[in-house]
Scaffold this motif. Sequence first.
Motif, PDB file in Angstrom:
ATOM      1  N   ILE A  10      32.741  39.939  -2.214  1.00 22.39           N
ATOM      2  CA  ILE A  10      31.708  39.904  -1.167  1.00 22.39           C
ATOM      3  C   ILE A  10      31.071  38.524  -1.097  1.00 22.39           C
ATOM      4  O   ILE A  10      30.897  37.952  -0.034  1.00 22.39           O
ATOM      5  CB  ILE A  10      30.635  40.976  -1.459  1.00 22.39           C
ATOM      6  CG1 ILE A  10      31.239  42.362  -1.281  1.00 22.39           C
ATOM      7  CG2 ILE A  10      29.425  40.802  -0.544  1.00 22.39           C
ATOM      8  CD1 ILE A  10      30.415  43.451  -1.918  1.00 22.39           C
ATOM      9  N   LEU A  13      33.472  36.097   0.479  1.00 25.01           N
ATOM     10  CA  LEU A  13      33.543  36.280   1.932  1.00 25.01           C
ATOM     11  C   LEU A  13      32.293  35.723   2.590  1.00 25.01           C
ATOM     12  O   LEU A  13      32.351  35.067   3.630  1.00 25.01           O
ATOM     13  CB  LEU A  13      33.683  37.776   2.254  1.00 25.01           C
ATOM     14  CG  LEU A  13      35.026  38.398   1.909  1.00 25.01           C
ATOM     15  CD1 LEU A  13      34.946  39.918   2.048  1.00 25.01           C
ATOM     16  CD2 LEU A  13      36.130  37.842   2.774  1.00 25.01           C
ATOM     17  N   THR A  14      31.147  35.998   1.955  1.00 27.04           N
ATOM     18  CA  THR A  14      29.894  35.521   2.519  1.00 27.04           C
ATOM     19  C   THR A  14      29.859  34.002   2.532  1.00 27.04           C
ATOM     20  O   THR A  14      29.505  33.383   3.529  1.00 27.04           O
ATOM     21  CB  THR A  14      28.710  36.063   1.701  1.00 27.04           C
ATOM     22  OG1 THR A  14      28.816  37.481   1.643  1.00 27.04           O
ATOM     23  CG2 THR A  14      27.394  35.685   2.323  1.00 27.04           C
ATOM     24  N   TYR A  18      32.796  34.467   6.574  1.00 28.11           N
ATOM     25  CA  TYR A  18      33.612  35.427   7.310  1.00 28.11           C
ATOM     26  C   TYR A  18      32.771  36.567   7.885  1.00 28.11           C
ATOM     27  O   TYR A  18      33.182  37.242   8.784  1.00 28.11           O
ATOM     28  CB  TYR A  18      34.701  36.010   6.411  1.00 28.11           C
ATOM     29  CG  TYR A  18      35.845  35.069   6.170  1.00 28.11           C
ATOM     30  CD1 TYR A  18      36.654  34.658   7.231  1.00 28.11           C
ATOM     31  CD2 TYR A  18      36.125  34.589   4.896  1.00 28.11           C
ATOM     32  CE1 TYR A  18      37.706  33.780   7.015  1.00 28.11           C
ATOM     33  CE2 TYR A  18      37.176  33.719   4.677  1.00 28.11           C
ATOM     34  CZ  TYR A  18      37.961  33.319   5.733  1.00 28.11           C
ATOM     35  OH  TYR A  18      38.996  32.470   5.523  1.00 28.11           O
ATOM     36  N   GLY A  19      31.603  36.789   7.313  1.00 33.55           N
ATOM     37  CA  GLY A  19      30.793  37.929   7.734  1.00 33.55           C
ATOM     38  C   GLY A  19      30.204  37.721   9.117  1.00 33.55           C
ATOM     39  O   GLY A  19      29.892  36.602   9.516  1.00 33.55           O
ATOM     40  N   ARG A  20      30.066  38.827   9.821  1.00 34.78           N
ATOM     41  CA  ARG A  20      29.418  38.807  11.136  1.00 34.78           C
ATOM     42  C   ARG A  20      28.184  39.684  11.037  1.00 34.78           C
ATOM     43  O   ARG A  20      28.255  40.800  10.508  1.00 34.78           O
ATOM     44  CB  ARG A  20      30.374  39.369  12.183  1.00 34.78           C
ATOM     45  CG  ARG A  20      29.827  39.344  13.599  1.00 34.78           C
ATOM     46  CD  ARG A  20      30.763  40.077  14.543  1.00 34.78           C
ATOM     47  NE  ARG A  20      30.805  41.519  14.290  1.00 34.78           N
ATOM     48  CZ  ARG A  20      29.917  42.388  14.778  1.00 34.78           C
ATOM     49  NH1 ARG A  20      28.910  41.973  15.514  1.00 34.78           N
ATOM     50  NH2 ARG A  20      30.012  43.677  14.504  1.00 34.78           N
ATOM     51  N   GLU A  21      27.077  39.198  11.520  1.00 36.94           N
ATOM     52  CA  GLU A  21      25.845  39.979  11.444  1.00 36.94           C
ATOM     53  C   GLU A  21      25.989  41.237  12.300  1.00 36.94           C
ATOM     54  O   GLU A  21      26.394  41.159  13.468  1.00 36.94           O
ATOM     55  CB  GLU A  21      24.659  39.152  11.924  1.00 36.94           C
ATOM     56  CG  GLU A  21      23.333  39.867  11.738  1.00 36.94           C
ATOM     57  CD  GLU A  21      22.153  38.965  12.089  1.00 36.94           C
ATOM     58  OE1 GLU A  21      22.342  37.949  12.775  1.00 36.94           O
ATOM     59  OE2 GLU A  21      21.032  39.293  11.654  1.00 36.94           O
ATOM     60  N   VAL A  22      25.673  42.371  11.711  1.00 31.92           N
ATOM     61  CA  VAL A  22      25.730  43.633  12.451  1.00 31.92           C
ATOM     62  C   VAL A  22      24.364  43.858  13.097  1.00 31.92           C
ATOM     63  O   VAL A  22      23.346  43.858  12.426  1.00 31.92           O
ATOM     64  CB  VAL A  22      26.073  44.805  11.502  1.00 31.92           C
ATOM     65  CG1 VAL A  22      26.123  46.116  12.271  1.00 31.92           C
ATOM     66  CG2 VAL A  22      27.412  44.544  10.816  1.00 31.92           C
ATOM     67  N   GLU A  26      24.381  48.508  16.682  1.00 32.26           N
ATOM     68  CA  GLU A  26      25.672  48.953  16.153  1.00 32.26           C
ATOM     69  C   GLU A  26      25.496  50.037  15.088  1.00 32.26           C
ATOM     70  O   GLU A  26      26.468  50.526  14.540  1.00 32.26           O
ATOM     71  CB  GLU A  26      26.439  47.769  15.547  1.00 32.26           C
ATOM     72  CG  GLU A  26      26.781  46.697  16.564  1.00 32.26           C
ATOM     73  CD  GLU A  26      27.432  45.493  15.906  1.00 32.26           C
ATOM     74  OE1 GLU A  26      28.499  45.646  15.303  1.00 32.26           O
ATOM     75  OE2 GLU A  26      26.840  44.398  15.982  1.00 32.26           O
TER      76      GLU A  26
END
Lengths: 171, 415
Positions: A10, A13-14, A18-22, A26
């Motif tokens: 994690i 990825l962070t 790569y992360g997209r804010e949710v 959503e």
Amino acid sequence: MRKLLAFGLILTLTACGYGREVKNDEYFDDSQRARVQGRLSGSDGILVFGTDRSSSRQQDAQEGALGVNAYLWRATLDTLSFLPLSSADPFGGVIITDWYSPPATPGERFRATAYILGRQLRSDGVRVSVFRQELHNGSWVDAPVAQTTNTDMENQILARARELRSQTAAR
Amino acid sequence: MRKILLATTAVAAAAVFGPAPVSAQEAPTVRIGGFFRFNYAFTDQDYQNPAGTTGIPAGQRVANLGKSDFTSDMEVHVIVQGKAANGISYGATIEIQDDQNREATSGVATKTSLDTDEMYVWVSSPQAGQLRFGDEDGVVLGALATGFITSFGTGGMDGDWLDNVVGANNRPTYLAGGYLNDSTKVIYTSPQFFGFDFGASFGFNDGEGEDSGCEVLGANCDRYDSSGPFGTYRLRRKNEVQAALRYRGSFAGVGLAAMAGYIGSGVTKDNRLGSPGSGEGLNVGVFGLQATAYGFTVGGNYAFGRANGGLALLTNTGVDDRDLQQWSAGATYTMGPVTVGGVYSYGTSAGSEALPAARKDKIWSVGANYALAPGLALVAEYTGGSREEPGSNLNGPGRDKTEVDVFILSTRIAF
């Protein structure tokens, strides 16, 4: 150990971005209000404090990849699509076409240059210059263009931009 | 070809030269949102005298019920949102509702009393995810809930139908988003990585709202922990934990969402002398799957594990402590302003733990919505359900099954 690996993944990825804010919309919402499609107010609630940025945010989203107004840009491309494109700069707002000779009049040819002048959808936001040449003795010679041609092209682009704008608003 | 070249040019240029997304600071905004609905409901239900009612001959009714009624309901939401200069978004949501269903305490709680539904503050970072603090559903039946088809009619199995039914014995149980109460908790939800996001939530006690202190250490006291040797035992959920992993993606125009979740909890302890033992905490897995394409949405949800019907706690004091099993499946189709849909739910659980047989709950619902304008809809919905448990006398002596049918015509408005 597995938890550490998962946590490490994690973090990796962070860190790599790569992360997209949710966004909140959503997530599941069990309120009865959430089960009604649309809002009478057009936006999520009636603004009682602060500045409504939803429309400008929407516009920013549309124009995220462009330096100029998206409606004028698309309308210009549509309007000049009968001419072969030579270059298009979406950030500077410049579209330059190549020469084009209509089949009905093989003795003349046209090219156009369009400048989109800003992010606002305004009637003075686009300028078009049309160039015309005539074939004389096997060589192309510059010829004058009717004074109304440039204005007509600009009006055509503005009408198309207005059409695109109204189509978006209707969605 | 020209268009392709154009598009390619623009995309390539944007990719190479385009600036990274920059989000500006946003001063907070406060919005008021609302919901109102007016229903006509036709309710046809079983209602017999409860087993053992003295002075009532077997098979005779305690009372007779009418079938038609008008009802109204409302919600007011206060929505606060802003963004700090460092890119962190924040906000709060306070939902006020008319929620004293069915005059739960006769003559005391009126059906027009207001209370709070969900209320929470949230902080969200694009890199780290979101934290919510407050009265909210957790992640499994809340934020990441998936596969419950409730977007037609008044909500189908989770709609307004049960609000019209008299008597707890006549209401089947089910599982849907928001079903577990909004006990005060902390919720974390992650950013989305390659289509996946995950979350977890935790609440110390099964209680929502303002206070942790109580006038009397009763059943509704949040910090009730265990009975004394001579006290009264009250079975309550404690240390509720939820965790869920969700995937959302698109394949050939079909939007897919899937969720796997876990709900677990401890319980209050029974320390009475001669106690038969404490109840049992929740230990339930929930799986949801949903697909959307061409106006259709199809979804299903399956839950199983250690709980009684409707995620009630097992007392483990009887002869039947079987697992809960509950599934639902449904579909909707939206064409312009019209949405039609249907759902079916079936569950088995221990029910009365004193009885060896399983309790069975069934619900079926069909409905249609017509959007007169954005935020204004007309609704027609039929929902039926049954609840059955051999030996339960649910519907009077020797009658172990109750059935209910509710037809609703509704207009609802949201802003």
